[in-house]
Enzyme design. Structure first.
Site, PDB file in Angstrom:
ATOM      1  N   ALA A   1       0.823  -1.211   0.000  1.00 30.64           N
ATOM      2  CA  ALA A   1       0.000   0.000   0.000  1.00 30.64           C
ATOM      3  C   ALA A   1       0.857   1.260   0.000  1.00 30.64           C
ATOM      4  O   ALA A   1       0.548   2.232  -0.703  1.00 30.64           O
ATOM      5  CB  ALA A   1      -0.933  -0.002   1.210  1.00 30.64           C
TER       6      ALA A   1
ATOM      7  N   HIS B   1      16.934   5.735  26.095  1.00 33.15           N
ATOM      8  CA  HIS B   1      16.991   4.504  26.881  1.00 33.15           C
ATOM      9  C   HIS B   1      15.955   4.575  27.991  1.00 33.15           C
ATOM     10  O   HIS B   1      15.790   5.629  28.619  1.00 33.15           O
ATOM     11  CB  HIS B   1      18.385   4.329  27.488  1.00 33.15           C
ATOM     12  CG  HIS B   1      18.494   3.163  28.418  1.00 33.15           C
ATOM     13  ND1 HIS B   1      18.601   1.868  27.977  1.00 33.15           N
ATOM     14  CD2 HIS B   1      18.497   3.100  29.782  1.00 33.15           C
ATOM     15  CE1 HIS B   1      18.667   1.047  29.008  1.00 33.15           C
ATOM     16  NE2 HIS B   1      18.616   1.778  30.122  1.00 33.15           N
TER      17      HIS B   1
END
Length: 507
Positions: free
Chosen positions: A355, A479
């Site tokens: 798509a 993180h």
């Protein structure tokens, strides 16, 4: 939708097909100052929004939630009485599809695109006749995108300076003995199932087949997945396909690679297998040498073995548009057909049937017909498969890179070494990076694991713009996140692993 214009209306641009290629082309052409009409058979959004990408992902999300709740005790959350309400799953899916297709209709109207409902057939290179769409081949609730026109005369005639064909494709049903039996379906038919089958045989281990196998299994079905290639997801890196096979096997999916279904037999009502279960099927499986090896009982057999273009019924010969033997329309890198003012985009071109590729082709085609000089570039097309675990990739596989003449360096970072993956509760899988050994340029990335479909975006950016392993490794990643896995894989490829033990580098 914007009301249809009178008969014999002329436009600058006429788009045939309203999927992720067609509606994007129509909107962009209108934004560039063209008068635009779009002809489509059903709700805007095409197969993707109505019968493919969006409804399957809505149902897969229900499967993901179900699996999470089943394992909630691991997270310190106690539940009881967990069960699947498949009717509610389908209702949620339908609601999402309706909201999104209504949104596309609003966008078309807001951009001044005239939407005409019906089946378009060329009468000459600049003109189409719009006919009423006939019934769906799958019945009253089935898709209309593959439906033929009615035999009645055309109700409208539209002409345009430029025409963009975006009619998409439909699932391929192989011509096998028994392929016309009730219960033998494609992905379209799977959406019409009123309940989860007890036993499902899925033929084809590419994205469509793998996603339905994953979905049915999570919802409680006994699933066998048959793929003739050596690995699942044969278009992906072979190591990723093998990893998915192991994961599927742990989930209870029986995977038969290097096998194929050669025939299907009906067992009738209340046969030996499961008396009173209704119509039963048996799928005859052969090995790579064509020798019969197994007969699989099933309530449904789902074929996900490819697609064919929706070019029949367009009367392309009247426009002079050439097609290949299989019906696909060849195009240039500007998306032009052999007729300069007629373009084609999306699945109907036979290039990469995704798509997002159709949408990107649409942007290029709309710009070209509006007088801009643009070209399509397929070198960095990401792909995603929404199985459990997810799979995503971009660029060259390890094998493809070597075949292209690169001396490669390849590194992997397992999610089992990532803090966020442990917190998330999904540690299976890895990020694999393929790079040119001398320049360090990232040639490809292949991910299997949590969030793969989102993580691939960074790798796609790297491949598109020629970034290097050093560039990925030197980019500060938040993180704790799943995205750190890409940085860690790059570090490993440079011979500087932080959170995995150093190993002898593979080529």
């Amino acid at each position: 939708m914007t009301p249809a214009k009178p008969l014999n209306q002329h436009f600058d641009v006429l788009v045939i097909g309203g999927g992720p290629g067609g509606y994007v082309a129509a909107i962009r052409a209108a934004q560039l100052g063209r008068t635009v009409a779009l002809v489509d058979k059903e709700r805007p959004g095409g197969v993707c929004l109505n019968w493919g990408c969006i409804p399957t992902k809505a149902m897969l999300r229900s499967a993901e939630v179900l699996e999470t709740v089943r394992g909630a005790e691991e997270f310190g959350v106690l539940t009881e009485g967990v069960r699947l309400d498949y009717t509610a799953v389908l209702k949620r899916k339908d609601g999402i599809v309706s909201r999104l297709t209504d949104g596309i209709a609003h966008l078309l109207k807001a951009n001044g695109v005239t939407v005409v409902n019906g089946h378009a057939r060329f009468t000459d290179p600049h003109t189409v006749a719009v006919h009423e769409t006939g019934p769906s081949p799958l019945g009253e609730d089935g898709p209309l995108y593959a439906a033929p026109p009615t035999p009645q005369p055309a109700r409208e005639t539209l002409s345009a300076d430029d025409i963009i064909i975006a009619t998409g494709s439909q699932p391929l049903m192989p011509d096998l003995p028994g392929s016309d039996l009730p219960g033998v379906i494609t992905s379209d038919g799977a959406f019409l199932l009123p309940e989860v089958p007890a036993r499902a045989v899925v033929v084809g281990g590419s994205a469509v087949g793998a996603e339905w196998a994953s979905l049915f299994r999570t919802f409680g079905a006994e699933v066998t997945l048959v793929e003739m290639a050596p690995t699942l997801l044969p278009a992906e890196d072979a190591e990723i396909g093998r990893t998915l096979t192991r994961s599927f096997t742990k989930q209870g999916i029986k995977v038969l690679t290097r096998h194929t279904v050669t025939a299907i037999e009906g067992q009738g009502e209340g046969g030996e297998e499961g008396e009173g279960d209704g119509i039963q099927l048996r799928a005859l499986v052969t090995d790579a040498k064509g020798q019969p090896v197994e007969t699989l009982p099933a309530d449904i057999v789902l074929f996900g073995v490819g697609r064919r273009p929706n070019t029949a019924g367009l009367d392309l010969e009247k426009a002079g548009v050439h097609t290949e033997d299989r019906g696909y329309i060849p195009v240039t890198d500007r998306l032009r057909t052999n007729i300069p003012h007629i373009s084609a985009i999306g699945d109907v071109t036979g290039r990469i049937q995704l798509a997002h590729v159709a949408s990107h082709q649409a942007l290029v085609a709309a710009s070209v017909v509006s007088g801009h000089d643009e070209r399509i570039d397929y070198r960095a097309v990401p792909a995603a498969t929404f199985t459990r675990p997810e799979v995503a990739s971009v660029g060259l596989t390890e094998t493809q890179a070597r075949e292209a003449g690169h001396e490669t360096t390849t590194a992997r970072f397992p999610f089992a070494a990532l803090g966020r993956a442990h917190a998330y509760g999904a540690t299976d899988g890895m990020v694999k990076v393929v790079a040119d050994r001398s320049s360090g340029a990232v040639l490809g990335a292949h991910i299997i694991g949590p969030g793969a479909s989102d993580l691939i975006a960074e790798a796609a950016l790297a491949v598109t713009h020629g970034l290097t392993l050093t560039g990925l490794a030197d980019t500060i990643h938040a993180h704790p996140t799943l995205g750190e896995a890409t940085m860690e894989a790059a570090m490993d490829a440079l011979g500087l692993p932080l959170h995995t033990a150093p190993v002898r580098r593979r080529g």
